[in-house]
Design a protein around this motif. Structure first.
Motif, PDB file in Angstrom:
ATOM      1  N   VAL A   1       6.130   2.807  20.595  1.00 56.85           N
ATOM      2  CA  VAL A   1       7.270   3.887  21.092  1.00 56.85           C
ATOM      3  C   VAL A   1       7.855   2.984  21.176  1.00 56.85           C
ATOM      4  CG1 VAL A   1       7.868   4.426  23.354  1.00 56.85           C
ATOM      5  CG2 VAL A   1       5.058   5.230  23.018  1.00 56.85           C
TER       6      VAL A   1
ATOM      7  N   TRP B   1       1.045  -1.335   0.346  1.00 52.21           N
ATOM      8  CA  TRP B   1      -0.319  -0.405   0.033  1.00 52.21           C
ATOM      9  C   TRP B   1       0.858   0.790  -0.196  1.00 52.21           C
ATOM     10  CZ3 TRP B   1      -0.156   3.760   4.277  1.00 52.21           C
ATOM     11  CH2 TRP B   1       0.502   3.412   4.782  1.00 52.21           C
TER      12      TRP B   1
ATOM     13  N   ILE C   1      -7.718   7.443  13.817  1.00 55.08           N
ATOM     14  CA  ILE C   1      -7.259   7.487  15.057  1.00 55.08           C
ATOM     15  C   ILE C   1      -8.299   8.516  15.961  1.00 55.08           C
ATOM     16  CG2 ILE C   1      -5.606   8.575  15.950  1.00 55.08           C
ATOM     17  CD1 ILE C   1      -6.649   5.420  17.151  1.00 55.08           C
TER      18      ILE C   1
ATOM     19  N   VAL D   1      -3.421  -0.396  16.559  1.00 55.93           N
ATOM     20  CA  VAL D   1      -3.698   0.965  16.181  1.00 55.93           C
ATOM     21  C   VAL D   1      -5.138   0.449  15.664  1.00 55.93           C
ATOM     22  CG1 VAL D   1      -2.801   2.306  17.609  1.00 55.93           C
ATOM     23  CG2 VAL D   1      -2.089   1.380  15.466  1.00 55.93           C
ATOM     24  N   MET D   2      -4.855   0.095  14.338  1.00 54.51           N
ATOM     25  CA  MET D   2      -6.270   0.488  13.170  1.00 54.51           C
ATOM     26  C   MET D   2      -7.179  -0.125  13.278  1.00 54.51           C
ATOM     27  SD  MET D   2      -3.480   1.789  10.211  1.00 54.51           S
ATOM     28  CE  MET D   2      -3.372   0.407   9.524  1.00 54.51           C
TER      29      MET D   2
ATOM     30  N   LEU E   1       8.458   1.021  18.617  1.00 55.18           N
ATOM     31  CA  LEU E   1       9.207   1.584  17.549  1.00 55.18           C
ATOM     32  C   LEU E   1       9.938   2.577  17.115  1.00 55.18           C
ATOM     33  CD1 LEU E   1       6.541  -0.611  15.805  1.00 55.18           C
ATOM     34  CD2 LEU E   1       8.855  -1.282  16.001  1.00 55.18           C
TER      35      LEU E   1
ATOM     36  N   THR F   1      -9.019   2.327  15.470  1.00 62.81           N
ATOM     37  CA  THR F   1     -10.230   2.321  14.503  1.00 62.81           C
ATOM     38  C   THR F   1     -11.351   1.860  14.733  1.00 62.81           C
ATOM     39  OG1 THR F   1      -8.499   3.471  13.817  1.00 62.81           O
ATOM     40  CG2 THR F   1     -10.475   3.459  12.714  1.00 62.81           C
TER      41      THR F   1
ATOM     42  N   HIS G   1      12.156  -2.623  12.423  1.00 59.54           N
ATOM     43  CA  HIS G   1      11.120  -1.915  10.995  1.00 59.54           C
ATOM     44  C   HIS G   1      10.747  -3.435  10.577  1.00 59.54           C
ATOM     45  CE1 HIS G   1      10.670   1.176   7.744  1.00 59.54           C
ATOM     46  NE2 HIS G   1      11.139  -0.149   7.431  1.00 59.54           N
TER      47      HIS G   1
ATOM     48  N   PHE H   1      -5.900  -0.432  21.666  1.00 62.70           N
ATOM     49  CA  PHE H   1      -4.699   1.266  21.461  1.00 62.70           C
ATOM     50  C   PHE H   1      -3.592   1.603  22.466  1.00 62.70           C
ATOM     51  CE2 PHE H   1      -4.253   5.761  22.178  1.00 62.70           C
ATOM     52  CZ  PHE H   1      -3.731   5.808  21.383  1.00 62.70           C
TER      53      PHE H   1
ATOM     54  N   TRP I   1       5.447   9.894   2.988  1.00 64.82           N
ATOM     55  CA  TRP I   1       4.479   9.967   5.156  1.00 64.82           C
ATOM     56  C   TRP I   1       4.158  11.080   5.414  1.00 64.82           C
ATOM     57  CZ3 TRP I   1       2.883   5.178   6.728  1.00 64.82           C
ATOM     58  CH2 TRP I   1       3.649   4.007   5.867  1.00 64.82           C
TER      59      TRP I   1
ATOM     60  N   ARG J   1       7.553  -9.124   7.269  1.00 65.27           N
ATOM     61  CA  ARG J   1       6.648  -8.819   6.227  1.00 65.27           C
ATOM     62  C   ARG J   1       6.852  -8.408   5.411  1.00 65.27           C
ATOM     63  NH1 ARG J   1       5.863  -2.231   7.576  1.00 65.27           N
ATOM     64  NH2 ARG J   1       3.476  -2.317   5.900  1.00 65.27           N
TER      65      ARG J   1
ATOM     66  N   ASN K   1      13.955   0.416  17.244  1.00 64.49           N
ATOM     67  CA  ASN K   1      13.545   0.434  15.245  1.00 64.49           C
ATOM     68  C   ASN K   1      14.275  -0.095  14.402  1.00 64.49           C
ATOM     69  OD1 ASN K   1      13.437   1.705  12.951  1.00 64.49           O
ATOM     70  ND2 ASN K   1      10.832   2.595  13.981  1.00 64.49           N
TER      71      ASN K   1
HETATM   72  C1  HEM Z   1       1.768   6.322  20.564  1.00 64.19           C
HETATM   73  C2  HEM Z   1       1.312   6.551  19.577  1.00 64.19           C
HETATM   74  C3  HEM Z   1       1.734   5.723  18.218  1.00 64.19           C
HETATM   75  C4  HEM Z   1       3.783   5.770  18.109  1.00 64.19           C
HETATM   76  C5  HEM Z   1       4.314   6.628  19.121  1.00 64.19           C
HETATM   77  C6  HEM Z   1       3.434   5.056  16.669  1.00 64.19           C
HETATM   78  C7  HEM Z   1       4.908   5.540  15.807  1.00 64.19           C
HETATM   79  C8  HEM Z   1       4.856   4.482  14.960  1.00 64.19           C
HETATM   80  C9  HEM Z   1       6.159   4.226  14.762  1.00 64.19           C
HETATM   81  C10 HEM Z   1       7.784   4.230  15.118  1.00 64.19           C
HETATM   82  C11 HEM Z   1       6.619   3.220  13.756  1.00 64.19           C
HETATM   83  C12 HEM Z   1       7.410   3.284  11.824  1.00 64.19           C
HETATM   84  C13 HEM Z   1       7.711   1.751  12.723  1.00 64.19           C
HETATM   85  C14 HEM Z   1       9.001   1.015  11.187  1.00 64.19           C
HETATM   86  O1  HEM Z   1       7.757   0.566  10.206  1.00 64.19           O
HETATM   87  O2  HEM Z   1       9.653   0.987  11.369  1.00 64.19           O
HETATM   88  C15 HEM Z   1       4.516   3.509  12.990  1.00 64.19           C
HETATM   89  C16 HEM Z   1       4.756   2.495  12.290  1.00 64.19           C
HETATM   90  C17 HEM Z   1       2.600   2.210  12.081  1.00 64.19           C
HETATM   91  N1  HEM Z   1       2.096   3.052  12.851  1.00 64.19           N
HETATM   92 FE1  HEM Z   1       1.969   3.749  15.002  1.00 64.19          FE
HETATM   93  N2  HEM Z   1       2.290   4.997  16.321  1.00 64.19           N
HETATM   94  C18 HEM Z   1       1.255   4.751  16.572  1.00 64.19           C
HETATM   95  C19 HEM Z   1       0.089   5.187  16.255  1.00 64.19           C
HETATM   96  C20 HEM Z   1      -0.374   4.600  15.965  1.00 64.19           C
HETATM   97  C21 HEM Z   1      -1.814   5.118  15.437  1.00 64.19           C
HETATM   98  C22 HEM Z   1      -2.687   5.708  16.396  1.00 64.19           C
HETATM   99  C23 HEM Z   1      -2.266   4.620  14.158  1.00 64.19           C
HETATM  100  C24 HEM Z   1      -3.151   4.786  13.584  1.00 64.19           C
HETATM  101  C25 HEM Z   1      -4.744   4.741  13.159  1.00 64.19           C
HETATM  102  C26 HEM Z   1      -0.801   4.193  13.945  1.00 64.19           C
HETATM  103  C27 HEM Z   1      -0.357   3.706  12.523  1.00 64.19           C
HETATM  104  C28 HEM Z   1       0.908   3.163  12.232  1.00 64.19           C
HETATM  105  C29 HEM Z   1       0.362   2.087  11.368  1.00 64.19           C
HETATM  106  C30 HEM Z   1       0.128   2.025   9.144  1.00 64.19           C
HETATM  107  C31 HEM Z   1       2.678   2.239  10.286  1.00 64.19           C
HETATM  108  C32 HEM Z   1       3.187   1.431   9.781  1.00 64.19           C
HETATM  109  C33 HEM Z   1       3.033   1.537   8.360  1.00 64.19           C
HETATM  110  C34 HEM Z   1       3.851   0.635   7.923  1.00 64.19           C
HETATM  111  O3  HEM Z   1       5.005   0.788   7.243  1.00 64.19           O
HETATM  112  O4  HEM Z   1       2.733  -0.002   6.988  1.00 64.19           O
HETATM  113  N3  HEM Z   1       0.526   4.044  14.264  1.00 64.19           N
HETATM  114  N4  HEM Z   1       4.077   3.627  14.120  1.00 64.19           N
END
Ligand code: HEM
Ligand SMILES: [Cu+2]
Lengths: 505, 570, 227
Positions: free
Chosen positions: B380, B154, B272, B404-405, B382, B409, B392, B372, B261, B462, B388
């Motif tokens: 966090v 995606w 969210i 989270v999703m 990550l 959501t 990653h 959530f 991004w 992944r 990370n």
């Molecule tokens: C405290 C809140 C959050 C933190 C600190 C956080 C942090 C991160 C970090 C650092 C990554 C990157 C990971 C990587 O690829 O190495 C990540 C990926 C992702 N996060 Fe979060 N996130 C948070 C909340 C959310 C929420 C609320 C959503 C969606 C509703 C979300 C959706 C995603 C998605 C979709 C990815 C991966 C995308 C991809 O690589 O395909 N995150 N998040």
């Protein structure tokens, strides 16, 4: 350690009984053999500790409140008195903030160390491509396995020749994307001998999940032996290689490939090796020499004597003679290279092959003569006329006529008048007929067949992609253009017509 | 400027009386409706359809991964490519056609004007246009899939997305339209909130959900254009060979990732924030207590929306970004986690000394909090640089964002659907089945995604069609969890459809909520309010209503003077 | 963007009693909507320019190209159209309806002219593609993509050309997107819908039109500076 990956019930049972408790005990992060491992583990433990504490706290409070303050009747209402408490709210903003900042600082500090290669590290080059990893060791050894010395820092310089790849060895706590067009660097220091997997972590297409390599960490002495064994160019996995296969290895390790490509693409620093052996080469004096064994030999050993048209002297280093001699004093390394060059040429023949290979003339096909006979003018079939006019429009929109005249006048590119079906002399000295295949190739891949007198790289290579998208939906346009070319030529014949209209089998 | 004139004659309005579902009959009265509630329902139906398709694709993915060599697609690169197409479509459908557009499109559209005391959104015709852009985008995605399904993931990372022979251009143009739809919806909501509040509805008297939608809309308007440019440049790259994102032509693939991004991180907050708004509403209503720390929650929504714009680089830690930028993005990522934490604590404090009933919507809200929290904390992990680079692009990330999703959501959305269901359709659903389903989903989600944390940390990348056998155990657990979720959703579909046909008639205010959306009959009439509501106090106050057993719902009684000022009063 | 709020007041009165009419006459909603749209589109243009400038700043170009001189003319045309647009707005503010119509018509015509001029420039620049290929051959860049090893990286000329196309096309699309509502407003002006007290459509069009103007100026300056 063994690599027995047969799936099965026993495996699953073993995993459940043996691994899961271990995993849970280690909080999920795999044991790391890298010197940076303890840092990562510490950070992980710290964040996870905080996370578990707060998650449990939240769940416990939630459950407790749900039970303790359960509504007895529908009309019962909650305490409307306390709707905010700034001190409390600031507390639960600031405490997380402080904890998070500690995590950030630790994360950054450890990361800086993980990201900065120490000086004097042992250097290995990593080449990623769809869908394999290749490791090139300082002694020229090439392998599909990554050997690492235990207890010594290693610096890896990584390049990709196509799309993004991800270099990931979880058990060495390291990951870096390999971005095409850049050199990506990581460093590793493994603490002790181990075997593990390197897996591609960045999605790279169909074979992504198969793009992995073995990583073998060995004591330094053993490591040196392994790398030495890889550098034995005559063998691979214990089997003796053919001369051409050895040459193939050499042209990578010696770096020939950096200037001479194998694809025939124009514009390289040195001439391409595709179809070189046995072909005719123009020198700067306008003379034509044949690239036979002797020629190739002196070209490699004494590059200073070379005078190939279009390529300035003094660019190719003259160090190869010594290097080749070092690899094989009897000159077989040189022969291996020449054998490889021959294997890439359709003009290869007995004179261009190294003497060792000459008797076995079956391995290399001598060049084929042009198959189409010379042609005479003939009218186009009526059904082709709509294509002709469409082609005419197309060449104008694409701007072809900016360089190619249709009148016979000279221009940046050769004129199209009387081109189709005619005999054309290529830079290689070969004479070919401009039949449909030739014209098509010319348009789609200009430069693979360079017409004598033309400069490589002048004609844009983008027409190919303009005319042939995925699954070639634009084939029609290409044919229309070639019909138009036919309409301009007195030599046009069935061989130069596009297939389909008028050319029934 | 055009919609008004063009569709001048389209919208005919139904007479007063009856409700919005039966005022105006025939398919045309739906297709050309300007009523925000009907448009909301159309979004709902389209969105649930897309969710079903995306969900079935997920089942294919999970089934494939039952065995290390792949149960469905195995043995050749061609087969793996099909697997890649499946997960790509799953991701695209879920993100661009469900998670981003549907919470605002379905619930936002339906509820927002009701909560504000408005008769519609500010630009009803634009609203309809948004919906049709959404549909057109979805159709283009289908066309692309039929021609040659995209296999880029995606995220459409270049240069792979430039080289692959699948129909990227169609898909990308479809998503471009979806983006446009999203911008117009956001724009519409912002103007609605600014201009259409009922008399007395001051800013700090607006319900949580309105604030959440407001923050969401800001992101939609400000971030989505960047997605548009990114996608257009990708198209130009494929069609003209521009070379901006292609290293082979002197461009920079990492620039694409930055662009992508820059939208897609804020987009996760588009997903969210409405969910958080819904959860806020549900928790206060079912605790029968005003929300705790209203202003803090409002401010945290806005903070998340704004800081969310400067954290995108946390997706690029291993891509060769300089260490300084890594540090900045990591720092901002930690920073943005604070407002999320604040919200969780405030919700808990709302429950403290409440009068809690664990009805279906409340169960969903509580599930949301747990899921959530787990998702946030793994975010966090990550966000910390050193961890990370180990995690990653592994299943750990997959698990994080599904917590989270899906756990965030989708669970909140379904909770909201149950919460507003009586208002939308005028029917009650089977409460017991509702609770059972929620528990099943909670178990299913944890069983599906928790093992993925472990397997990711253990070493499974992944987007793998096949994997090393030592991960099989986790993969099987995950697949079982997915089937439990499927069963739960089928059960839910069953009792919701049953409720539409046979459900008990819903009272105006079954839950005893105090926001304006519950002040009219269920379902509302086309014009929402017979007379303009006048707002005199904050949104949450539960001591001026009484349960009426005959109605099965709550009715207002004269407020107790001493407590009239309670709630949030400004 | 304009909606029921765009209906002239008398139409609103006539519709009074309809269930949704009174809530929807919201002063300022239309202008705010157009403002947000313009903001969103500004982000669109700004980010595409940033992307281009980022790549352009990485390395020197192979060969500088000449922008077609015609661009100066089209720029002038667009500027003038902005003036006529403004004149139209001023006219209706003073209740001069026929002057409004004349100015709107002029703006519309100038907008069309601008598009035609841009199209000619686009064809013109296509010819420099050949030049660029020759220039690239000289420094040893393969047309098939990629740089021969050992050479310093340069920005290829066709990146410039492609950028030119992307920006002008993107802008032209927005001009077309502006001409349509402008045409509608013109039609309404001819029908005498607007008066001193009621001219929202004209206002929205003029905001959008000035926006197009500014965006083009920025694009033009960037192209001038980087070609
Ligand atoms: C405290 C809140 C959050 C933190 C600190 C956080 C942090 C991160 C970090 C650092 C990554 C990157 C990971 C990587 O690829 O190495 C990540 C990926 C992702 N996060 Fe979060 N996130 C948070 C909340 C959310 C929420 C609320 C959503 C969606 C509703 C979300 C959706 C995603 C998605 C979709 C990815 C991966 C995308 C991809 O690589 O395909 N995150 N998040
Ligand atoms: Cu993010």
């Amino acid at each position: 350690m063994s690599f027995n990956f047969a799936p099965g019930a026993a495996n699953i049972i073993q995993m459940t009984t043996l691994k899961l408790p271990g995993v849970l005990a280690a909080w999920g992060l795999p044991h790391s053999d890298a010197v940076t491992g303890p840092d990562v583990q510490f950070l992980w433990d710290f964040i996870l500790g905080v996370a578990v504490f707060f998650t449990v706290l939240i769940v416990v409070l939630m459950v407790f409140f749900s039970i303790r303050y359960h509504a007895k009747t529908k009309n019962q209402v909650g305490d409307h008195g306390h709707t905010h408490n700034t001190a409390l709210e600031l507390t639960w903003s600031i405490i997380p903030l402080i904890l998070l900042m500690i995590m950030f600082v630790l994360g950054f500090k450890y990361y800086l160390n993980m990201d900065t290669p120490p000086s004097g590290a042992y250097k290995i080059d990593v080449q990623a491509k769809q869908w394999s990893w290749t490791f090139v060791y300082p002694n020229g050894g090439i392998s599909d396995k990554l050997y690492l010395p235990a207890g010594r820092p290693v610096r890896l310089d990584m390049t990709s020749s196509d799309v993004l790849h991800g270099f990931w060895i979880p058990r060495l706590s390291i990951q870096k994307d390999v971005v095409p067009g850049r050199v990506m660097t990581v460093w590793i220091e493994a603490k002790k001998s181990a075997r593990m997997w390197l897996q591609c972590a960045e999605y790279c297409g169909s074979g992504h999940s198969k793009m992995r390599a073995r990583v073998i960490v060995e004591p330094y002495a053993q490591f040196k032996k392994s790398v030495h064994a890889i550098a034995d160019i005559w063998k691979q996995n214990g089997k003796t290689l053919s001369l051409a296969a050895v040459g193939r290895k050499l042209h990578i390790t010696l770096g020939c490939i950096a200037c001479h490509n194998m694809t025939g693409a124009p514009g390289g620093v040195g001439p391409t090796w595709k179809n070189l052996a046995g072909s005719k080469v123009h020198d700067t004096n306008g003379q034509v020499v044949v690239a036979n064994y002797q020629y190739l030999k002196s070209a490699i050993l004494h590059p200073g004597h070379l005078k190939v048209k279009g390529y300035p002297r003094g660019i190719m280093p003259n160090t190869f003679a010594a290097q080749l001699k070092k690899i094989a004093p009897n000159g077989r390394a040189l022969d291996a290279l020449i054998a490889y060059i021959n294997s890439k040429s359709k003009y290869a023949n007995q004179q261009s092959l190294p003497p060792e290979l000459r008797k076995s003339s079956t391995t290399v096909q001598p060049s084929a003569k042009p198959k189409t006979a010379p042609v005479k003018a003939s009218g186009l079939p009526a059904a082709a006329l709509p294509f002709v006019s469409k082609g005419k429009v197309l060449v104008q929109t694409f701007g072809c006529t900016g360089c190619h005249s249709v009148t016979g006048a000279s221009g940046v590119g050769p004129t199209w008048k009387d081109l189709a079906g005619s005999a054309v002399t290529l830079t290689t000295g070969k004479v070919v007929t401009a039949d449909y295949k030739y014209l098509r190739e010319m348009i789609l891949h200009p430069g693979t067949l360079l017409v004598k007198g033309a400069t490589a790289g002048v004609m844009s290579g983008t027409y190919g992609s303009m005319l042939s998208g995925p699954k070639h939906p634009h084939e029609k346009k290409l044919k229309a253009i070639i019909w138009y070319l036919n309409s301009l030529s007195d030599h046009a014949n069935k061989a130069s017509w596009p297939p389909g209209v008028g050319t029934k089998k | 400027m055009t919609t008004a004139e063009i569709s001048e004659h389209i919208g005919e309005h139904a007479p007063i009386g009856g409700n919005y579902l039966n005022q105006g009959k025939g398919i045309k009265s739906w297709l050309f409706t300007l009523d925000h509630k009907r448009i909301g329902l159309m979004y709902l139906i389209s969105g649930l359809t897309m969710f079903f398709i995306g969900g079935m694709l997920a089942m294919v993915i999970r089934t494939q991964l039952l065995v290390p060599n792949g149960l469905i697609f195995h043995g050749s690169y061609e087969a793996y490519k099909h697997y890649n197409q499946v997960f790509t479509l799953h991701g695209i459908i879920m993100v661009f056609m469900v998670l981003v557009p549907i919470p605002p499109g379905a619930l936002g559209n339906f509820v927002l004007p009701l909560m504000l005391g408005a008769k519609d959104v500010a630009f009803p015709r634009l609203n309809l246009l948004s919906y049709y852009l959404y549909i057109t985008g979805a159709i283009m995605a289908v066309v692309s899939t039929l021609l040659g399904a995209v296999d880029t993931g995606w995220t459409f990372y270049t240069p792979f997305s430039i080289q692959t022979e699948t129909y990227v251009v169609w898909m990308v143009l479809g998503i471009f339209l979806l983006g446009f739809s999203s911008i117009l919806t956001g724009l519409n909501f912002i103007v609605t909130i600014h201009k259409l509040r009922a008399p007395g509805m001051k800013w700090f008297r607006m319900p949580m959900f309105v604030w959440a939608s407001y923050a969401t809309s800001i992101i939609q308007v400000a971030a989505t254009p960047v997605l548009g440019v990114t996608l257009l440049l990708l198209v130009a790259e494929r069609v003209m060979g521009v070379g901006i994102f292609n290293s082979a032509l002197g461009g920079d693939p990492v620039l694409f990732q930055d662009f992508f991004w820059f939208y897609s991180h804020p987009a996760v907050y588009i997903m969210i924030l409405p969910a958080m708004g819904i959860v806020g509403e549900i928790i206060t209503v079912f605790s029968r207590k005003p929300i705790f720390g209203y202003k803090f929650i409002v401010m945290s929504s806005l903070a998340i929306a704004l800081i969310g714009f400067v954290v995108w680089g946390h997706h690029l830690f291993v891509n060769g970004q300089s260490a300084e930028w890594d540090a900045i993005f990591s720092f901002m990522t930690f920073f943005v986690a604070v407002p999320s934490a604040v919200k969780v604590f405030n919700w808990l404090a709302t429950m403290y000394k409440g009068a809690i009933s664990l009805s279906t919507p409340m169960l969903y809200a509580l599930s949301f909090i747990v899921l959530f929290t787990i998702g946030g904390f793994t975010g966090v992990i990550l966000g910390a640089l050193a961890t990370n680079v180990v995690l990653h692009d592994t299943y750990f990330v997959v698990a994080h964002f599904h917590y989270v999703m899906m756990g965030g959501t989708i669970i909140a959305f379904i909770g909201g659907l149950h919460y507003w269901w009586p208002k939308m359709f005028g029917k009650m659903y089977n409460e017991t089945l509702g609770r059972i389903t929620c528990v099943m989903l909670f178990i299913g989600i944890n069983l599906t995604f928790f093992p993925q944390f472990i397997v990711g940390a253990e070493g499974m990348p992944r987007r793998y069609a096949t994997y090393l056998p030592q991960y099989q155990l986790y993969m099987i657990a995950s697949t079982v969890g997915a089937y439990i979720q499927l069963a739960a959703f089928l059960l839910m579909a069953g009792y919701l459809i049953h409720s539409l046909v046979r459900g008990k008639k819903a009272p105006a205010n079954p839950w005893g909520a105090s926001t304006l959306d519950w002040s009219m009959a269920s379902p509302p009439t086309t014009g929402n309010f017979q007379e303009m509501p006048v707002v005199t106090q904050g949104p949450y106050h539960y001591d001026d209503m009484e349960y009426d057993g005959r109605l099965g719902g709550f009715v207002h009684v004269d407020p107790v003077p001493a407590l009239a000022g309670a709630g949030v009063e400004h | 963007m304009t909606d029921d709020i765009d209906l002239p007041p008398h139409a609103l009165n006539a519709a009074a009693g309809s269930s949704r009419q009174p809530m929807l006459f919201v002063p300022g909603a239309g202008a705010m909507g157009v403002g947000l749209l313009v903001f969103s589109l500004s982000v669109l243009f700004a980010s595409s320019l940033i992307g281009y400038l980022y790549i352009r700043a990485q390395a020197p170009v192979v060969a500088h190209l000449r922008l077609p001189n015609l661009l100066w003319v089209s720029t002038a045309v667009l500027l003038i159209s902005s003036i006529t647009m403004h004149a139209g707005l001023r006219a209706i503010q003073h209740g001069r309806e026929s002057r409004l119509t004349r100015n709107l018509a002029a703006t519309f015509g100038l907008g069309l002219l601008f598009l035609i001029l841009q199209a000619i420039s686009a064809v013109d620049i296509f010819h420099s593609l050949q030049l660029s290929n020759i220039a690239m051959a000289r420094v040893g860049i393969r047309n098939t993509g990629g740089l021969a090893p050992g050479l310093t990286p340069v920005v290829q000329t066709h990146v410039l050309i492609a950028a030119f196309y992307v920006f002008t096309a993107l802008h032209a699309l927005h001009v077309i997107g502006g001409l349509i509502p402008l045409g509608v407003v013109l039609q309404r002006a001819i029908n005498g819908v607007y008066s001193r007290n009621y001219y929202p459509g004209v206002r929205y069009c003029s905001i959008y039109w000035h926006f197009l103007d500014v965006v083009w100026l920025v694009i033009f300056v960037v192209l001038l500076a980087t070609f």
